[in-house]
Design a protein around this motif. Structure first.
Motif, PDB file in Angstrom:
ATOM      1  N   GLY A 158       0.825  -1.202   0.000  1.00  0.00           N
ATOM      2  CA  GLY A 158       0.000   0.000   0.000  1.00  0.00           C
ATOM      3  C   GLY A 158       0.851   1.241   0.000  1.00  0.00           C
ATOM      4  N   GLY A 159       0.347   2.268   0.644  1.00  0.00           N
ATOM      5  CA  GLY A 159       1.042   3.544   0.703  1.00  0.00           C
ATOM      6  C   GLY A 159       2.299   3.465   1.566  1.00  0.00           C
ATOM      7  N   VAL A 160       3.231   4.353   1.278  1.00  0.00           N
ATOM      8  CA  VAL A 160       4.507   4.400   1.992  1.00  0.00           C
ATOM      9  C   VAL A 160       4.325   5.099   3.339  1.00  0.00           C
ATOM     10  CG1 VAL A 160       6.877   5.293   1.892  1.00  0.00           C
ATOM     11  CG2 VAL A 160       5.804   4.383  -0.161  1.00  0.00           C
ATOM     12  N   TYR A 161       4.978   4.568   4.356  1.00  0.00           N
ATOM     13  CA  TYR A 161       4.970   5.154   5.694  1.00  0.00           C
ATOM     14  C   TYR A 161       6.386   5.093   6.240  1.00  0.00           C
ATOM     15  CZ  TYR A 161       4.957   0.253   7.065  1.00  0.00           C
ATOM     16  OH  TYR A 161       5.271  -1.081   7.196  1.00  0.00           O
ATOM     17  N   SER A 162       6.634   5.821   7.320  1.00  0.00           N
ATOM     18  CA  SER A 162       7.936   5.736   7.987  1.00  0.00           C
ATOM     19  C   SER A 162       7.711   5.696   9.495  1.00  0.00           C
ATOM     20  CB  SER A 162       8.835   6.911   7.597  1.00  0.00           C
ATOM     21  OG  SER A 162       8.273   8.117   8.018  1.00  0.00           O
ATOM     22  N   CYS A 163       8.629   5.023  10.171  1.00  0.00           N
ATOM     23  CA  CYS A 163       8.597   4.897  11.620  1.00  0.00           C
ATOM     24  C   CYS A 163       9.963   4.389  12.054  1.00  0.00           C
ATOM     25  CB  CYS A 163       7.489   3.948  12.082  1.00  0.00           C
ATOM     26  SG  CYS A 163       7.643   2.272  11.466  1.00  0.00           S
ATOM     27  N   VAL A 164      10.108   4.093  13.327  1.00  0.00           N
ATOM     28  CA  VAL A 164      11.348   3.520  13.834  1.00  0.00           C
ATOM     29  C   VAL A 164      11.203   2.006  13.765  1.00  0.00           C
ATOM     30  CG1 VAL A 164      12.909   3.370  15.799  1.00  0.00           C
ATOM     31  CG2 VAL A 164      11.684   5.496  15.353  1.00  0.00           C
ATOM     32  N   GLY A 165      12.146   1.345  13.113  1.00  0.00           N
ATOM     33  CA  GLY A 165      12.117  -0.106  12.988  1.00  0.00           C
ATOM     34  C   GLY A 165      12.572  -0.786  14.266  1.00  0.00           C
ATOM     35  N   ALA A 166      12.483  -2.098  14.291  1.00  0.00           N
ATOM     36  CA  ALA A 166      12.848  -2.888  15.473  1.00  0.00           C
ATOM     37  C   ALA A 166      14.314  -2.691  15.862  1.00  0.00           C
ATOM     38  CB  ALA A 166      12.572  -4.356  15.219  1.00  0.00           C
ATOM     39  N   ASP A 167      15.156  -2.341  14.883  1.00  0.00           N
ATOM     40  CA  ASP A 167      16.585  -2.126  15.164  1.00  0.00           C
ATOM     41  C   ASP A 167      16.882  -0.715  15.662  1.00  0.00           C
ATOM     42  OD1 ASP A 167      16.167  -0.686  12.851  1.00  0.00           O
ATOM     43  OD2 ASP A 167      17.693  -1.731  11.676  1.00  0.00           O
ATOM     44  N   GLY A 168      15.834   0.105  15.830  1.00  0.00           N
ATOM     45  CA  GLY A 168      16.007   1.467  16.335  1.00  0.00           C
ATOM     46  C   GLY A 168      16.339   2.488  15.264  1.00  0.00           C
ATOM     47  N   LYS A 169      16.373   2.075  14.004  1.00  0.00           N
ATOM     48  CA  LYS A 169      16.680   2.986  12.892  1.00  0.00           C
ATOM     49  C   LYS A 169      15.416   3.364  12.142  1.00  0.00           C
ATOM     50  CE  LYS A 169      21.274   1.047  12.252  1.00  0.00           C
ATOM     51  NZ  LYS A 169      22.154   0.292  11.392  1.00  0.00           N
ATOM     52  N   GLU A 170      15.461   4.540  11.503  1.00  0.00           N
ATOM     53  CA  GLU A 170      14.329   5.015  10.713  1.00  0.00           C
ATOM     54  C   GLU A 170      14.040   4.009   9.592  1.00  0.00           C
ATOM     55  OE1 GLU A 170      11.238   7.685   9.876  1.00  0.00           O
ATOM     56  OE2 GLU A 170      12.607   7.662  11.560  1.00  0.00           O
ATOM     57  N   LEU A 171      12.769   3.708   9.399  1.00  0.00           N
ATOM     58  CA  LEU A 171      12.337   2.720   8.423  1.00  0.00           C
ATOM     59  C   LEU A 171      11.298   3.348   7.508  1.00  0.00           C
ATOM     60  CD1 LEU A 171      11.888  -0.414   7.628  1.00  0.00           C
ATOM     61  CD2 LEU A 171      10.022  -0.279   9.261  1.00  0.00           C
ATOM     62  N   THR A 172      11.414   3.100   6.219  1.00  0.00           N
ATOM     63  CA  THR A 172      10.398   3.497   5.251  1.00  0.00           C
ATOM     64  C   THR A 172       9.935   2.215   4.572  1.00  0.00           C
ATOM     65  OG1 THR A 172      11.454   5.628   4.902  1.00  0.00           O
ATOM     66  CG2 THR A 172       9.919   4.902   3.208  1.00  0.00           C
ATOM     67  N   ASP A 173       8.629   2.009   4.521  1.00  0.00           N
ATOM     68  CA  ASP A 173       8.094   0.742   4.023  1.00  0.00           C
ATOM     69  C   ASP A 173       6.714   0.971   3.413  1.00  0.00           C
ATOM     70  OD1 ASP A 173       7.803  -1.991   3.549  1.00  0.00           O
ATOM     71  OD2 ASP A 173       8.084  -2.579   5.632  1.00  0.00           O
ATOM     72  N   ASN A 174       6.203  -0.049   2.710  1.00  0.00           N
ATOM     73  CA  ASN A 174       4.855   0.025   2.153  1.00  0.00           C
ATOM     74  C   ASN A 174       4.069  -1.257   2.413  1.00  0.00           C
ATOM     75  OD1 ASN A 174       6.116  -1.742   0.405  1.00  0.00           O
ATOM     76  ND2 ASN A 174       5.424  -0.721  -1.458  1.00  0.00           N
ATOM     77  N   ARG A 175       4.500  -2.063   3.386  1.00  0.00           N
ATOM     78  CA  ARG A 175       3.802  -3.304   3.735  1.00  0.00           C
ATOM     79  C   ARG A 175       2.793  -3.040   4.851  1.00  0.00           C
ATOM     80  NH1 ARG A 175       7.850  -7.017   5.987  1.00  0.00           N
ATOM     81  NH2 ARG A 175       8.573  -5.042   6.818  1.00  0.00           N
ATOM     82  N   TRP A 176       1.592  -3.535   4.659  1.00  0.00           N
ATOM     83  CA  TRP A 176       0.511  -3.373   5.616  1.00  0.00           C
ATOM     84  C   TRP A 176      -0.070  -4.735   5.950  1.00  0.00           C
ATOM     85  CZ3 TRP A 176      -1.002   1.509   7.368  1.00  0.00           C
ATOM     86  CH2 TRP A 176      -0.381   2.591   6.728  1.00  0.00           C
ATOM     87  N   ALA A 177      -0.517  -4.911   7.185  1.00  0.00           N
ATOM     88  CA  ALA A 177      -1.137  -6.162   7.617  1.00  0.00           C
ATOM     89  C   ALA A 177      -2.609  -5.918   7.921  1.00  0.00           C
ATOM     90  CB  ALA A 177      -0.432  -6.695   8.857  1.00  0.00           C
ATOM     91  N   GLU A 178      -3.453  -6.814   7.444  1.00  0.00           N
ATOM     92  CA  GLU A 178      -4.873  -6.706   7.743  1.00  0.00           C
ATOM     93  C   GLU A 178      -5.118  -7.242   9.153  1.00  0.00           C
ATOM     94  OE1 GLU A 178      -9.246  -8.217   6.264  1.00  0.00           O
ATOM     95  OE2 GLU A 178      -7.532  -8.550   4.939  1.00  0.00           O
ATOM     96  N   VAL A 179      -5.882  -6.497   9.929  1.00  0.00           N
ATOM     97  CA  VAL A 179      -6.203  -6.887  11.303  1.00  0.00           C
ATOM     98  C   VAL A 179      -7.717  -6.941  11.486  1.00  0.00           C
ATOM     99  CG1 VAL A 179      -4.050  -5.985  12.261  1.00  0.00           C
ATOM    100  CG2 VAL A 179      -6.059  -4.497  12.137  1.00  0.00           C
ATOM    101  N   SER A 180      -8.140  -7.597  12.538  1.00  0.00           N
ATOM    102  CA  SER A 180      -9.569  -7.780  12.812  1.00  0.00           C
ATOM    103  C   SER A 180     -10.071  -6.736  13.806  1.00  0.00           C
ATOM    104  CB  SER A 180      -9.794  -9.187  13.366  1.00  0.00           C
ATOM    105  OG  SER A 180      -9.404 -10.146  12.437  1.00  0.00           O
ATOM    106  N   TRP A 181      -9.875  -5.487  13.506  1.00  0.00           N
ATOM    107  CA  TRP A 181     -10.315  -4.440  14.414  1.00  0.00           C
ATOM    108  C   TRP A 181     -11.795  -4.137  14.239  1.00  0.00           C
ATOM    109  CZ3 TRP A 181      -8.691  -2.428  18.733  1.00  0.00           C
ATOM    110  CH2 TRP A 181      -9.327  -1.300  19.218  1.00  0.00           C
ATOM    111  N   ARG A 182     -12.225  -4.104  13.002  1.00  0.00           N
ATOM    112  CA  ARG A 182     -13.577  -3.636  12.697  1.00  0.00           C
ATOM    113  C   ARG A 182     -14.267  -4.594  11.724  1.00  0.00           C
ATOM    114  NH1 ARG A 182     -14.388   2.425  10.473  1.00  0.00           N
ATOM    115  NH2 ARG A 182     -16.637   2.364  10.329  1.00  0.00           N
ATOM    116  N   VAL A 183     -14.378  -5.836  12.127  1.00  0.00           N
ATOM    117  CA  VAL A 183     -14.953  -6.873  11.272  1.00  0.00           C
ATOM    118  C   VAL A 183     -16.418  -6.539  11.006  1.00  0.00           C
ATOM    119  CG1 VAL A 183     -15.471  -9.351  11.190  1.00  0.00           C
ATOM    120  CG2 VAL A 183     -13.337  -8.547  12.196  1.00  0.00           C
ATOM    121  N   PRO A 184     -16.961  -6.653   9.820  1.00  0.00           N
ATOM    122  CA  PRO A 184     -16.386  -7.258   8.632  1.00  0.00           C
ATOM    123  C   PRO A 184     -15.598  -6.283   7.753  1.00  0.00           C
ATOM    124  CG  PRO A 184     -18.672  -6.785   8.189  1.00  0.00           C
ATOM    125  CD  PRO A 184     -18.387  -6.343   9.615  1.00  0.00           C
TER     126      PRO A 184
END
Length: 125
Positions: free
Chosen positions: A85-111
């Motif tokens: 999907g769209g590009v986002y940035s945050c701090v990765g697990a290694d503590g470094k800035e991360l830019t990525d476009n992978r998203w995971a579907e979650v069951s927050w608001r089913v259906p």
């Protein structure tokens, strides 16, 4: 109750219990349960749940390090397969800035579908 009625009731109960085991969900039988997802401490314990796989999608809630939601699917990859999907940035697990476009579907608001940014999330099996 007669002895015969007691025996028949016992057999019926055993049959019902067997049927309940037979009807258990396939995911439980296979051992593949969806993972739980929450925020990572490296991102100030904040993980946004959105209506789409994009940082501009409507914000539904913000998870913390202590509240979780369930991944919508179970696979070898936590919360996978991922959606591109769209590009986002945050701090990765290694503590470094991360830019990525992978998203995971979650069951927050089913259906309706809901998503979290994979690179910013922490997963628990």
């Amino acid at each position: 109750m007669t002895k015969w009625s007691s025996a028949r009731a016992l057999v019926m109960c055993a049959g019902i219990a067997g049927a309940m085991v037979t009807w258990a969900p396939a995911a439980s039988a296979a051992g593949a349960e969806p993972a739980l997802v929450h925020a990572s401490p490296v991102n100030d314990c904040k993980l946004n749940v959105r209506t789409g796989a994009d940082a501009g999608a409507t914000l539904l809630t913000t998870l913390t390090c202590v509240n979780y939601t369930t991944c919508a699917s179970a696979s070898d990859v936590p919360c996978g397969p991922y959606v591109t999907g769209g590009v986002y940035s945050c701090v990765g697990a290694d503590g470094k800035e991360l830019t990525d476009n992978r998203w995971a579907e979650v069951s927050w608001r089913v259906p309706q579908k809901s998503y979290v940014a994979v690179g910013c999330a922490a997963f628990r099996p």
